[in-house]
Design an enzyme around this catalytic site. Structure first.
Site, short mmCIF file in Angstrom:
data_model
loop_
_atom_site.label_atom_id
_atom_site.label_comp_id
_atom_site.label_asym_id
_atom_site.label_seq_id
_atom_site.Cartn_x
_atom_site.Cartn_y
_atom_site.Cartn_z
N ASP A 16 0.87 -1.18 0.00
CA ASP A 16 0.00 0.00 0.00
C ASP A 16 0.91 1.23 0.00
O ASP A 16 1.67 1.44 0.95
CB ASP A 16 -0.86 -0.04 1.27
CG ASP A 16 -1.76 1.17 1.41
OD1 ASP A 16 -1.57 2.18 0.70
OD2 ASP A 16 -2.65 1.11 2.27
N ILE A 17 0.82 2.05 -1.04
CA ILE A 17 1.76 3.16 -1.20
C ILE A 17 1.62 4.21 -0.10
O ILE A 17 2.56 4.93 0.18
CB ILE A 17 1.63 3.77 -2.61
CG1 ILE A 17 2.92 4.51 -2.98
CG2 ILE A 17 0.40 4.66 -2.73
CD1 ILE A 17 3.03 4.83 -4.46
N ASN A 30 -6.32 12.68 -10.98
CA ASN A 30 -7.04 13.03 -12.20
C ASN A 30 -6.87 14.52 -12.46
O ASN A 30 -6.34 15.23 -11.61
CB ASN A 30 -8.52 12.61 -12.13
CG ASN A 30 -9.22 13.27 -10.96
OD1 ASN A 30 -9.23 14.49 -10.84
ND2 ASN A 30 -9.80 12.47 -10.08
N GLY A 38 -9.35 4.82 -5.93
CA GLY A 38 -8.07 4.13 -6.07
C GLY A 38 -6.98 4.72 -5.20
O GLY A 38 -7.22 5.11 -4.06
N VAL A 39 -5.78 4.83 -5.75
CA VAL A 39 -4.64 5.38 -5.02
C VAL A 39 -4.95 6.80 -4.52
O VAL A 39 -4.58 7.17 -3.41
CB VAL A 39 -3.38 5.54 -5.90
CG1 VAL A 39 -2.16 5.83 -5.06
CG2 VAL A 39 -3.13 4.33 -6.76
N ASP A 40 -5.57 7.58 -5.38
CA ASP A 40 -5.89 8.98 -5.08
C ASP A 40 -6.71 9.08 -3.79
O ASP A 40 -6.34 9.82 -2.85
CB ASP A 40 -6.69 9.53 -6.28
CG ASP A 40 -6.64 11.04 -6.38
OD1 ASP A 40 -6.00 11.68 -5.53
OD2 ASP A 40 -7.26 11.58 -7.31
N SER A 127 -2.36 4.53 -14.20
CA SER A 127 -3.32 4.28 -15.29
C SER A 127 -3.89 2.87 -15.38
O SER A 127 -4.78 2.64 -16.21
CB SER A 127 -2.75 4.66 -16.67
OG SER A 127 -2.85 6.05 -16.90
N THR A 128 -3.40 1.92 -14.57
CA THR A 128 -3.88 0.54 -14.78
C THR A 128 -5.09 0.18 -13.91
O THR A 128 -5.52 -0.97 -13.91
CB THR A 128 -2.77 -0.50 -14.53
OG1 THR A 128 -2.38 -0.47 -13.16
CG2 THR A 128 -1.56 -0.22 -15.41
N GLY A 129 -5.64 1.16 -13.17
CA GLY A 129 -6.85 0.92 -12.40
C GLY A 129 -8.05 1.43 -13.18
O GLY A 129 -8.37 0.94 -14.26
#
Ligand code: ADP
Length: 180
Positions: A16-17, A30, A38-40, A127-129
């Site tokens: 988990d970043i 975005n 997601g990560v954001d 971009s992969t989510g």
């Protein structure tokens, strides 16, 4: 897994970043810079309101962040000192410059890291989510772009860690890194 390029190391881990204590963590943001899923979402939840406050100030100044570009804010309550927000391309089949835009995300984040003299940076799989970029192709762009940057730029961070959320994404990145 890890490999050396120039004097920099690329390391791949699953995790988990938001828990990373690298100098900076990268957010797959975005264009609005106002937060998302997601990560954001995870970064804003864990880092607290100071991050969004700086994002809003940047937005007021420059009106958001175009795909391929990057901006930096505080890390707020995160262990990392800074968050570098970059906006990946939305995948629409690969013929709308998605690979070039994704490569500029990684390059622009690393340029900001050099400007701030950071020694370590953690990236998610941009971009992969929600943005739908196929993982294998994204891994190829991500790793070749970072490896080239580390090989060419002497002031590059000594450590670039990819923090990949799930085992499948980690495996895809490992396959590409092994073949570089
Ligand atoms: P994008 O909109 O650029 O596709 P997402 O946040 O939807 O970004 O997904 C990018 C990648 O980040 C996906 O592989 C997703 O599983 C992963 N991810 C989601 N949350 C985290 C987290 N807390 N730490 C690391 N990676 C995460």
């Amino acid at each position: 897994m890890e490999r050396l390029f120039g004097s920099g190391r690329i390391q791949l881990v699953q995790g988990d970043i938001t828990e990373e204590s690298t100098d900076a963590v990268v957010n797959a943001a975005n264009q609005s810079l106002l937060g998302g899923g997601g990560v954001d979402g995870a970064i804003h939840r864990a880092g607290g309101p100071a991050i969004l406050a700086e994002c809003k100030a940047i937005r007021a100044r420059q009106g958001g962040c175009p795909a391929g570009e990057a901006v930096v804010t505080t890390g707020g309550r995160l262990p990392a000192r800074y968050v570098i927000h970059t906006v990946g391309p939305v995948w629409t089949g690969g013929d709308r410059r998605e690979p070039e835009i994704l490569a500029s995300c990684y390059r622009n984040c690393l340029r900001l890291a050099v400007e701030k003299a950071l020694r370590s940076v953690a990236f998610p799989s941009i971009s992969t989510g929600a943005y739908g970029y196929p993982v294998g192709e994204a891994a190829s762009v991500a790793l070749s772009t970072v490896a080239t940057f580390l090989s060419k730029e002497e002031a590059a961070p000594a450590l670039v860690r990819f923090v990949l959320f799930d085992a499948g994404t980690l495996r895809a990145y490992e396959e590409v890194l092994a073949s570089l």
